[in-house]
Design an enzyme around this catalytic site. Structure first.
Site, PDB file in Angstrom:
ATOM      1  N   ASN A 223     -58.912  29.806 111.752  1.00 27.42           N
ATOM      2  CA  ASN A 223     -60.149  29.899 110.985  1.00 27.42           C
ATOM      3  C   ASN A 223     -60.398  31.394 110.774  1.00 27.42           C
ATOM      4  OD1 ASN A 223     -62.671  29.887 109.841  1.00 27.42           O
ATOM      5  ND2 ASN A 223     -63.579  28.466 111.315  1.00 27.42           N
TER       6      ASN A 223
ATOM      7  N   TYR B 112     -73.297  25.498 111.595  1.00 31.46           N
ATOM      8  CA  TYR B 112     -72.138  25.624 112.472  1.00 31.46           C
ATOM      9  C   TYR B 112     -72.266  24.888 113.818  1.00 31.46           C
ATOM     10  CZ  TYR B 112     -70.996  29.275 109.103  1.00 31.46           C
ATOM     11  OH  TYR B 112     -70.709  29.951 107.941  1.00 31.46           O
TER      12      TYR B 112
ATOM     13  N   PRO C 153     -63.948  36.712 112.119  1.00 33.48           N
ATOM     14  CA  PRO C 153     -65.209  37.382 112.385  1.00 33.48           C
ATOM     15  C   PRO C 153     -66.423  36.465 112.480  1.00 33.48           C
ATOM     16  CG  PRO C 153     -64.441  37.826 110.160  1.00 33.48           C
ATOM     17  CD  PRO C 153     -63.310  37.169 110.881  1.00 33.48           C
ATOM     18  N   ASN C 154     -67.254  36.814 113.434  1.00 34.77           N
ATOM     19  CA  ASN C 154     -68.556  36.179 113.691  1.00 34.77           C
ATOM     20  C   ASN C 154     -68.461  34.813 114.351  1.00 34.77           C
ATOM     21  OD1 ASN C 154     -70.265  38.294 112.637  1.00 34.77           O
ATOM     22  ND2 ASN C 154     -69.469  37.734 110.625  1.00 34.77           N
TER      23      ASN C 154
ATOM     24  N   ARG D 183     -76.494  31.015 116.642  1.00 32.13           N
ATOM     25  CA  ARG D 183     -77.244  31.172 115.376  1.00 32.13           C
ATOM     26  C   ARG D 183     -76.751  30.143 114.361  1.00 32.13           C
ATOM     27  NH1 ARG D 183     -76.499  37.248 115.697  1.00 32.13           N
ATOM     28  NH2 ARG D 183     -77.500  37.566 117.696  1.00 32.13           N
TER      29      ARG D 183
ATOM     30  N   HIS E 287     -61.763  25.010 108.696  1.00 34.53           N
ATOM     31  CA  HIS E 287     -63.138  25.503 108.552  1.00 34.53           C
ATOM     32  C   HIS E 287     -64.086  24.462 109.130  1.00 34.53           C
ATOM     33  CE1 HIS E 287     -61.880  28.879 106.198  1.00 34.53           C
ATOM     34  NE2 HIS E 287     -61.098  28.060 105.520  1.00 34.53           N
TER      35      HIS E 287
ATOM     36  N   GLU F 266     -54.905  25.882 108.299  1.00 36.38           N
ATOM     37  CA  GLU F 266     -56.201  26.534 108.048  1.00 36.38           C
ATOM     38  C   GLU F 266     -57.328  25.551 108.364  1.00 36.38           C
ATOM     39  OE1 GLU F 266     -56.582  27.696 103.938  1.00 36.38           O
ATOM     40  OE2 GLU F 266     -58.707  28.249 104.158  1.00 36.38           O
TER      41      GLU F 266
ATOM     42  N   ALA G 185     -64.880  34.623 107.171  1.00 32.21           N
ATOM     43  CA  ALA G 185     -65.137  35.239 105.864  1.00 32.21           C
ATOM     44  C   ALA G 185     -63.882  35.900 105.277  1.00 32.21           C
ATOM     45  CB  ALA G 185     -66.267  36.262 105.979  1.00 32.21           C
TER      46      ALA G 185
ATOM     47  N   ARG H  15     -70.425  24.776  99.395  1.00 31.90           N
ATOM     48  CA  ARG H  15     -71.245  25.976  99.593  1.00 31.90           C
ATOM     49  C   ARG H  15     -71.104  26.931  98.387  1.00 31.90           C
ATOM     50  NH1 ARG H  15     -70.319  28.081 105.581  1.00 31.90           N
ATOM     51  NH2 ARG H  15     -72.225  29.202 105.033  1.00 31.90           N
TER      52      ARG H  15
HETATM   53  O1  CA2 Z   1     -66.944  26.984 107.918  1.00 31.66           O
HETATM   54  C1  CA2 Z   1     -66.214  27.827 108.441  1.00 31.66           C
HETATM   55  O2  CA2 Z   1     -65.535  27.608 109.457  1.00 31.66           O
HETATM   56  C2  CA2 Z   1     -66.158  29.244 107.860  1.00 31.66           C
HETATM   57  O3  CA2 Z   1     -64.848  29.746 108.031  1.00 31.66           O
HETATM   58  C3  CA2 Z   1     -67.163  30.071 108.651  1.00 31.66           C
HETATM   59  C4  CA2 Z   1     -67.323  31.484 108.110  1.00 31.66           C
HETATM   60  C5  CA2 Z   1     -67.598  31.459 106.617  1.00 31.66           C
HETATM   61  O4  CA2 Z   1     -67.643  32.788 106.121  1.00 31.66           O
HETATM   62  C6  CA2 Z   1     -66.558  30.672 105.857  1.00 31.66           C
HETATM   63  O5  CA2 Z   1     -66.911  30.645 104.489  1.00 31.66           O
HETATM   64  C7  CA2 Z   1     -66.477  29.248 106.378  1.00 31.66           C
HETATM   65  C8  CA2 Z   1     -68.478  32.202 108.798  1.00 31.66           C
HETATM   66  C9  CA2 Z   1     -68.396  32.262 110.283  1.00 31.66           C
HETATM   67  C10 CA2 Z   1     -69.675  32.807 110.806  1.00 31.66           C
HETATM   68  O6  CA2 Z   1     -69.977  32.129 112.004  1.00 31.66           O
HETATM   69  C11 CA2 Z   1     -71.230  32.198 112.485  1.00 31.66           C
HETATM   70  C12 CA2 Z   1     -71.484  31.421 113.585  1.00 31.66           C
HETATM   71  C13 CA2 Z   1     -72.743  31.408 114.112  1.00 31.66           C
HETATM   72  C14 CA2 Z   1     -73.742  32.202 113.565  1.00 31.66           C
HETATM   73  C15 CA2 Z   1     -73.474  32.969 112.464  1.00 31.66           C
HETATM   74  C16 CA2 Z   1     -72.198  32.976 111.932  1.00 31.66           C
END
Ligand code: CA2
Length: 137
Positions: A71, A22, A9-10, A17, A97, A95, A74, A104
């Site tokens: 990946n 990221y 997700p996301n 963003r 990230h 896996e 969340a 974090r």
């Molecule tokens: O660091 C990573 O790859 C994560 O898997 C990213 C997740 C986070 O919840 C994990 O703890 C670590 C979040 C992905 C959200 O991606 C976004 C990308 C652009 C803008 C907002 C969110």
């Protein structure tokens, strides 16, 4: 070698963003470069915002791919179902990230994926995916 890159997700928002965490590249652009860099690998890419759909994709990957670069975003920190799906199938999962989740918030320090993964690569930005693919080669 057939590999599936699977994002949770996301991650479809990458490049739009939170560039401080990221980066500023969309995943689609990055994936185009990956396919060029690893031209000898049959790379597929899927993304879903839905936990059950991710479970289904992992189940269906069994026998179709030599590995999954996952990946789970969340859901990494919450999803018993995705952890169980990885355990249930024969296909190896690495896996990944983008961020260093251990640098974090504490809730990001636990993963339901890691105990069932072949390995974990995190904190190298999008390069984490390159490294995961290399680990399969
Ligand atoms: O660091 C990573 O790859 C994560 O898997 C990213 C997740 C986070 O919840 C994990 O703890 C670590 C979040 C992905 C959200 O991606 C976004 C990308 C652009 C803008 C907002 C969110």
């Amino acid at each position: 070698m057939k590999l599936l890159v699977l994002n949770g997700p996301n991650l479809n928002l990458l490049g739009t963003r939170e560039p401080g965490i990221y980066g500023s590249q969309t995943f689609e652009d990055y994936f185009k470069n990956l396919t060029k860099k690893f031209s000898g690998v049959a790379l597929s890419y899927k993304q879903s915002n839905h936990e059950g759909e991710l479970v289904t994709i992992i189940q269906q990957a069994d026998g179709m791919y030599d590995g999954i670069v996952l990946n789970a975003a969340a859901y990494t920190h919450t999803s018993v179902a995705i952890g169980d799906a990885i355990k249930a199938v024969g296909v190896p999962v690495v896996e990944v990230h983008i961020s260093n989740t251990f640098a974090r918030e504490a809730f990001r320090h636990h993963s339901f994926i890691s105990p069932n993964a072949k390995g974990v690569i995190l904190g190298f930005g999008l390069q984490s995916y390159d490294l995961a693919i290399q680990s399969f080669l």
